[in-house]
Design a protein around this motif. Structure first.
Motif, PDB file in Angstrom:
ATOM      1  N   TRP A  29       0.934  -1.213   0.291  1.00  0.00           N
ATOM      2  CA  TRP A  29       0.161   0.151  -0.172  1.00  0.00           C
ATOM      3  C   TRP A  29       0.552   1.476  -0.085  1.00  0.00           C
ATOM      4  O   TRP A  29       0.499   2.176  -0.212  1.00  0.00           O
ATOM      5  CB  TRP A  29      -0.882   0.023   1.057  1.00  0.00           C
ATOM      6  N   LEU A  32       1.942   2.239  -3.720  1.00  0.00           N
ATOM      7  CA  LEU A  32       0.345   1.674  -4.703  1.00  0.00           C
ATOM      8  C   LEU A  32       0.023   3.654  -3.645  1.00  0.00           C
ATOM      9  O   LEU A  32      -1.238   4.081  -5.128  1.00  0.00           O
ATOM     10  CB  LEU A  32      -0.891   1.370  -3.780  1.00  0.00           C
ATOM     11  N   VAL A  33      -0.451   3.685  -3.091  1.00  0.00           N
ATOM     12  CA  VAL A  33      -0.996   4.894  -2.145  1.00  0.00           C
ATOM     13  C   VAL A  33      -0.563   5.891  -3.603  1.00  0.00           C
ATOM     14  O   VAL A  33      -1.478   6.479  -3.953  1.00  0.00           O
ATOM     15  CB  VAL A  33      -1.295   5.070  -0.694  1.00  0.00           C
ATOM     16  N   ALA A  35       0.825   6.591  -6.840  1.00  0.00           N
ATOM     17  CA  ALA A  35       0.000   6.625  -7.611  1.00  0.00           C
ATOM     18  C   ALA A  35      -1.383   6.157  -7.773  1.00  0.00           C
ATOM     19  O   ALA A  35      -1.520   6.957  -8.623  1.00  0.00           O
ATOM     20  CB  ALA A  35       0.764   4.915  -8.382  1.00  0.00           C
ATOM     21  N   ILE A  36      -2.030   5.826  -6.939  1.00  0.00           N
ATOM     22  CA  ILE A  36      -3.275   6.076  -7.207  1.00  0.00           C
ATOM     23  C   ILE A  36      -3.568   7.344  -6.265  1.00  0.00           C
ATOM     24  O   ILE A  36      -5.016   8.388  -7.283  1.00  0.00           O
ATOM     25  CB  ILE A  36      -4.242   4.939  -5.673  1.00  0.00           C
ATOM     26  N   VAL A  37      -3.377   8.114  -6.187  1.00  0.00           N
ATOM     27  CA  VAL A  37      -3.463  10.084  -5.307  1.00  0.00           C
ATOM     28  C   VAL A  37      -3.204  10.315  -6.642  1.00  0.00           C
ATOM     29  O   VAL A  37      -3.704  11.798  -7.192  1.00  0.00           O
ATOM     30  CB  VAL A  37      -2.410  10.373  -4.027  1.00  0.00           C
ATOM     31  N   TYR A  38      -1.690  10.132  -7.869  1.00  0.00           N
ATOM     32  CA  TYR A  38      -1.439  10.502  -8.462  1.00  0.00           C
ATOM     33  C   TYR A  38      -2.873  11.127  -9.961  1.00  0.00           C
ATOM     34  O   TYR A  38      -3.218  11.782 -10.499  1.00  0.00           O
ATOM     35  CB  TYR A  38       0.064  10.647  -9.115  1.00  0.00           C
ATOM     36  N   ILE A  39      -2.864   9.320  -9.982  1.00  0.00           N
ATOM     37  CA  ILE A  39      -4.057   8.928 -11.511  1.00  0.00           C
ATOM     38  C   ILE A  39      -5.046   9.880 -10.818  1.00  0.00           C
ATOM     39  O   ILE A  39      -6.070  10.054 -11.385  1.00  0.00           O
ATOM     40  CB  ILE A  39      -4.200   7.831 -10.883  1.00  0.00           C
ATOM     41  N   ALA A  40      -5.436   9.815  -9.675  1.00  0.00           N
ATOM     42  CA  ALA A  40      -7.065   9.988  -9.311  1.00  0.00           C
ATOM     43  C   ALA A  40      -7.117  11.915  -9.581  1.00  0.00           C
ATOM     44  O   ALA A  40      -8.106  12.832  -9.443  1.00  0.00           O
ATOM     45  CB  ALA A  40      -7.655  10.260  -7.308  1.00  0.00           C
ATOM     46  N   GLY A  44      -8.333  11.483 -12.960  1.00  0.00           N
ATOM     47  CA  GLY A  44      -9.550  11.483 -12.246  1.00  0.00           C
ATOM     48  C   GLY A  44      -9.941  12.623 -12.258  1.00  0.00           C
ATOM     49  O   GLY A  44     -11.696  12.638 -12.754  1.00  0.00           O
TER      50      GLY A  44
END
Length: 313
Positions: A29, A32-33, A35-40, A44
């Motif tokens: 995590w 992952l976090v 990358a998820i924040v950047y994509i969102a 997103g």
């Protein structure tokens, strides 16, 4: 020894294993976090905001007043009812299909040609990369001068070899302008296709070609039985990336024709530009942008499904 005693003795070793798994989960995590924040944040949010904007009356005054009233499907009906948009949709399909076909065919032919070793092969490959390295605005400006009806180098050359008797209006004729832009875009995209396909050809084992030669297979049989099946994953990637890059081309069209003459070279990208940055109607611009993203999404899904079916076979 009873079962209870055995369970008690085994209990201390279970805790370190659980802690190890917990640390692994936390480490996953931790990677992952971000990358998820950047994509969102950067993909997103703009995507969702663009969809919401297409249902709002969003104009230049909205930036000052903050008011963007919800108007439902009004923007969508206005865009799809516009004849220029329908013309741009057809032009985009023709432009994308023609560009992909020309770029891929010539790129594959050059990749197969340069697969053979010969003197000056490396320098020639480097020279063919120049169209890819030149900024698109600069390339478009040069081609606009080359394709000029009066005094352009292309017409002068065709006159000199006796191919034409009068100047061809490459960029000023509604019947020819779109074809001219397609040819320029093919010239720009050939190096990308050649480089990626050439790299894929280098990964095909030479032993397969030697075995085919021993079996007496000709060039066409070798290509259809070895080269094409082994190159198919690379071909799928080249076509997907080429589609996404081509369907949103804007600068070349703006520099060469600006969408004219008589809307004959209007595309979805130019319509986004006109609606959003010239007419300042961001709601309608968002609608056309959503259509572009939808087209890319559909093509990507088709590509993924085709790859999955190929892997299953």
């Amino acid at each position: 020894m009873t079962t209870t005693d055995f369970a008690v003795r085994r209990a201390p070793s279970a805790a370190p294993a659980d802690q190890h798994r917990s640390r692994q989960t936390l480490a996953k995590w931790a990677f992952l976090v971000p990358a998820i924040v950047y994509i969102a944040a950067f993909f997103g949010y703009p995507l969702v905001n663009n969809v919401v904007m297409s249902f709002q009356h969003y104009t230049a005054s909205t930036f000052w007043t903050g008011e963007s009233p919800f108007i439902g499907w009004a923007n969508w009906r206005a865009v799809f009812g516009d004849e220029v948009f329908r013309r741009a949709l057809i032009n985009t399909a023709l432009f994308t299909a023609g560009s992909l076909l020309g770029q891929f065919t010539i790129g594959l032919a050059l990749a197969l040609f340069f697969r053979r070793r010969f003197p000056l092969g490396g320098p020639l490959r480097s020279l063919l990369l120049l169209p890819w390295l030149v900024p698109l605005v600069a390339a478009g400006t040069v081609w606009r001068q080359l394709l000029d009806q009066e005094g352009g180098a292309v017409n002068e050359f065709l006159h000199g070899v006796g191919v034409i008797s009068q100047n061809v209006p490459w960029l000023s004729s509604p019947q020819i302008a779109l074809l001219s832009i397609i040819l320029v875009n093919i010239w720009i995209g050939i190096p990308f296709n050649m480089v990626i396909l050439y790299g894929g050809l280098q990964e095909i084992p030479a032993d397969l070609y030697e075995a085919a030669s021993i079996d007496g297979a000709g060039r066409w049989r070798t290509f259809t039985a070895i080269t094409w099946p082994m190159l198919r994953p690379v071909v799928a990637v080249v076509l997907l990336l080429g589609f996404i890059a081509t369907v949103k081309v804007l600068d070349i069209i703006l520099v060469l024709t600006g969408g004219g003459p008589a809307n004959s070279t209007e595309s979805l990208s130019t319509q986004v530009y006109v609606n959003s940055f010239l007419q300042l109607d961001f709601g309608r611009g968002a609608v056309i942008g959503n259509v572009l993203m939808g087209a890319c999404l559909v093509f990507a899904v088709i590509y993924l499904r085709a790859n999955r079916n190929a892997d299953v076979r």
